[in-house]
Design a protein around this motif. Structure first.
Motif, PDB file in Angstrom:
ATOM      1  N   ILE A 246      -3.733   9.576   0.547  1.00 52.69           N
ATOM      2  CA  ILE A 246      -4.810   8.996   1.359  1.00 52.69           C
ATOM      3  C   ILE A 246      -5.875   8.357   0.478  1.00 52.69           C
ATOM      4  O   ILE A 246      -6.375   7.260   0.767  1.00 52.69           O
ATOM      5  CB  ILE A 246      -5.419  10.081   2.266  1.00 52.69           C
ATOM      6  N   TRP A 247      -6.253   9.030  -0.616  1.00 55.47           N
ATOM      7  CA  TRP A 247      -7.265   8.458  -1.513  1.00 55.47           C
ATOM      8  C   TRP A 247      -6.788   7.141  -2.111  1.00 55.47           C
ATOM      9  O   TRP A 247      -7.569   6.182  -2.206  1.00 55.47           O
ATOM     10  CB  TRP A 247      -7.585   9.452  -2.636  1.00 55.47           C
TER      11      TRP A 247
ATOM     12  N   SER B 102       0.725   3.896  -3.003  1.00 55.31           N
ATOM     13  CA  SER B 102       0.206   5.222  -2.659  1.00 55.31           C
ATOM     14  C   SER B 102       1.260   6.303  -2.851  1.00 55.31           C
ATOM     15  O   SER B 102       0.968   7.386  -3.386  1.00 55.31           O
ATOM     16  CB  SER B 102      -0.287   5.229  -1.208  1.00 55.31           C
TER      17      SER B 102
ATOM     18  N   ALA C 195      -3.420   5.424   7.691  1.00 52.13           N
ATOM     19  CA  ALA C 195      -3.910   6.627   7.015  1.00 52.13           C
ATOM     20  C   ALA C 195      -4.084   7.781   7.999  1.00 52.13           C
ATOM     21  O   ALA C 195      -3.751   8.935   7.695  1.00 52.13           O
ATOM     22  CB  ALA C 195      -5.228   6.330   6.305  1.00 52.13           C
TER      23      ALA C 195
ATOM     24  N   TRP D   4      -4.472   5.142  -0.839  1.00 53.71           N
ATOM     25  CA  TRP D   4      -4.361   4.164   0.245  1.00 53.71           C
ATOM     26  C   TRP D   4      -5.715   3.502   0.526  1.00 53.71           C
ATOM     27  O   TRP D   4      -5.786   2.296   0.755  1.00 53.71           O
ATOM     28  CB  TRP D   4      -3.840   4.848   1.499  1.00 53.71           C
ATOM     29  N   ASN D   5      -6.778   4.278   0.505  1.00 54.51           N
ATOM     30  CA  ASN D   5      -8.110   3.760   0.826  1.00 54.51           C
ATOM     31  C   ASN D   5      -8.815   3.127  -0.376  1.00 54.51           C
ATOM     32  O   ASN D   5      -9.928   2.617  -0.221  1.00 54.51           O
ATOM     33  CB  ASN D   5      -8.988   4.886   1.377  1.00 54.51           C
ATOM     34  N   GLU D   6      -8.205   3.176  -1.551  1.00 50.17           N
ATOM     35  CA  GLU D   6      -8.832   2.630  -2.744  1.00 50.17           C
ATOM     36  C   GLU D   6      -9.003   1.117  -2.620  1.00 50.17           C
ATOM     37  O   GLU D   6      -8.076   0.398  -2.238  1.00 50.17           O
ATOM     38  CB  GLU D   6      -7.992   2.958  -3.984  1.00 50.17           C
ATOM     39  N   PHE D   7     -10.190   0.635  -2.965  1.00 47.98           N
ATOM     40  CA  PHE D   7     -10.484  -0.789  -2.826  1.00 47.98           C
ATOM     41  C   PHE D   7     -10.870  -1.447  -4.153  1.00 47.98           C
ATOM     42  O   PHE D   7     -10.379  -2.535  -4.471  1.00 47.98           O
ATOM     43  CB  PHE D   7     -11.629  -0.982  -1.825  1.00 47.98           C
TER      44      PHE D   7
ATOM     45  N   SER E 135       0.824  -1.207   0.000  1.00 43.41           N
ATOM     46  CA  SER E 135       0.000   0.000   0.000  1.00 43.41           C
ATOM     47  C   SER E 135       0.858   1.257   0.000  1.00 43.41           C
ATOM     48  O   SER E 135       0.543   2.236  -0.689  1.00 43.41           O
ATOM     49  CB  SER E 135      -0.927   0.007   1.221  1.00 43.41           C
TER      50      SER E 135
ATOM     51  N   PRO F 180      -6.564  -2.490   2.043  1.00 40.42           N
ATOM     52  CA  PRO F 180      -8.028  -2.611   1.919  1.00 40.42           C
ATOM     53  C   PRO F 180      -8.463  -3.906   1.244  1.00 40.42           C
ATOM     54  O   PRO F 180      -9.464  -4.505   1.646  1.00 40.42           O
ATOM     55  CB  PRO F 180      -8.413  -1.381   1.082  1.00 40.42           C
TER      56      PRO F 180
ATOM     57  N   GLY G 298      -6.225  -1.336   9.600  1.00 39.24           N
ATOM     58  CA  GLY G 298      -6.405  -0.788   8.274  1.00 39.24           C
ATOM     59  C   GLY G 298      -6.488   0.725   8.237  1.00 39.24           C
ATOM     60  O   GLY G 298      -6.016   1.352   7.280  1.00 39.24           O
ATOM     61  N   VAL G 299      -7.059   1.324   9.280  1.00 36.24           N
ATOM     62  CA  VAL G 299      -7.283   2.762   9.263  1.00 36.24           C
ATOM     63  C   VAL G 299      -6.183   3.550   9.958  1.00 36.24           C
ATOM     64  O   VAL G 299      -5.972   4.734   9.662  1.00 36.24           O
ATOM     65  CB  VAL G 299      -8.652   3.094   9.901  1.00 36.24           C
TER      66      VAL G 299
END
Length: 273
Positions: free
Chosen positions: A202-203, A75, A252, A205-208, A71, A224, A248-249
């Protein structure tokens, strides 16, 4: 601040705490509970002590260290490449005033509104044909283009207001376009670029959705994807599920807190300008 404005701010803070802070606190509390505590006392009770075995078990089960590294690589690469590409595009559109500037900006705006589900089918077969399927490079290329579309649209509006006198003075001193870009435009626009860099990181990193399509092996998956696939395929108790959500959070949030001052400075400078 007095009167209705003060109460509006207080109400907004309360809503923010309920919507964001409270769920995170519940997840953090349940992540350090033992399964027996969770079963007997429920999800809202405070733990009697710190039970970290759920976090350790989850870390080992999914090889979480590898997922974190994947990640981070994706990222960081996307955020840097997207900012560079956005600067180059916006410099041509905002300052260079290329022909068809408005049509190009509309194209970037439409690209930002397209749902990722519409892109999944062609991108999947394109990655297969290029031999990039199940590689981090495929995700980096796709996410860089997607993030750069937004960055180009935003920076074009910012650079269109850039003082022309500064560039004209640089041209008189013999500076070419590229030198003016890297020595004048980029340093002056650095606060805005820093904000974009943080948000892109951040976007991404959170992409799934897109990593779920492109990355199918355990060695290439991101955080994710690992969380979603594991919870969908294997049974985990409530405490381990909370531990997975917490792990996971936290990265970020940590990244956001580390660069909070940079983000605030960039927003403030933009507001002053």
């Amino acid at each position: 601040m007095r009167g209705p404005g003060r109460w509006a701010v207080l109400f907004a803070l309360v809503v923010l705490a309920v919507v964001m802070v409270f769920p995170f606190a519940i997840v953090a509390i349940n992540a350090v509970k033992s399964p027996a505590e969770y079963s007997s006392q429920g999800p809202l009770s405070l733990p009697d002590g710190l039970y970290l075995q759920g976090i350790v078990d989850f870390w080992n089960r999914v090889d979480f260290g590898t997922k974190l590294w994947n990640s981070f690589v994706i990222s960081a690469s996307v955020s840097v490449l997207a900012v560079v590409l956005s600067v180059l595009n916006a410099y041509a559109l905002g300052i260079g005033r290329v022909k068809g500037r408005l049509s190009i900006l509309v194209l970037f705006l439409v690209a930002n509104t397209l749902p990722q589900e519409a892109l999944a089918y062609p991108l999947y077969y394109l990655a297969k044909a290029a031999g990039l399927y199940d590689t981090q490079l495929a995700v980096i290329i796709v996410m860089t283009v997607i993030q750069a579309a937004f960055g180009t649209y935003l920076l074009s509006a910012v650079l269109s207001q850039f003082p022309k006198e500064i560039l004209e003075a640089a041209a008189i001193d013999g500076a070419g376009r590229l030198r003016s870009l890297w020595r004048i435009v980029v340093p002056i626009s650095r606060p805005t670029l820093n904000v974009l860099l943080i948000f892109f990181f951040i976007w991404t990193w959170n992409e799934f959705f897109l990593p779920l399509i492109f990355l199918i092996s355990n060695d290439t998956q991101t955080v994710p994807v690992a969380l979603g696939v594991l919870q969908g395929e294997k049974y985990m108790d409530a405490t381990m599920s909370s531990a997975s959500a917490l792990l996971g959070v936290v990265p970020a949030i940590a990244f956001f807190l580390i660069f909070q001052r940079t983000l605030t400075r960039g927003v403030t400078v933009g507001a002053i300008k």
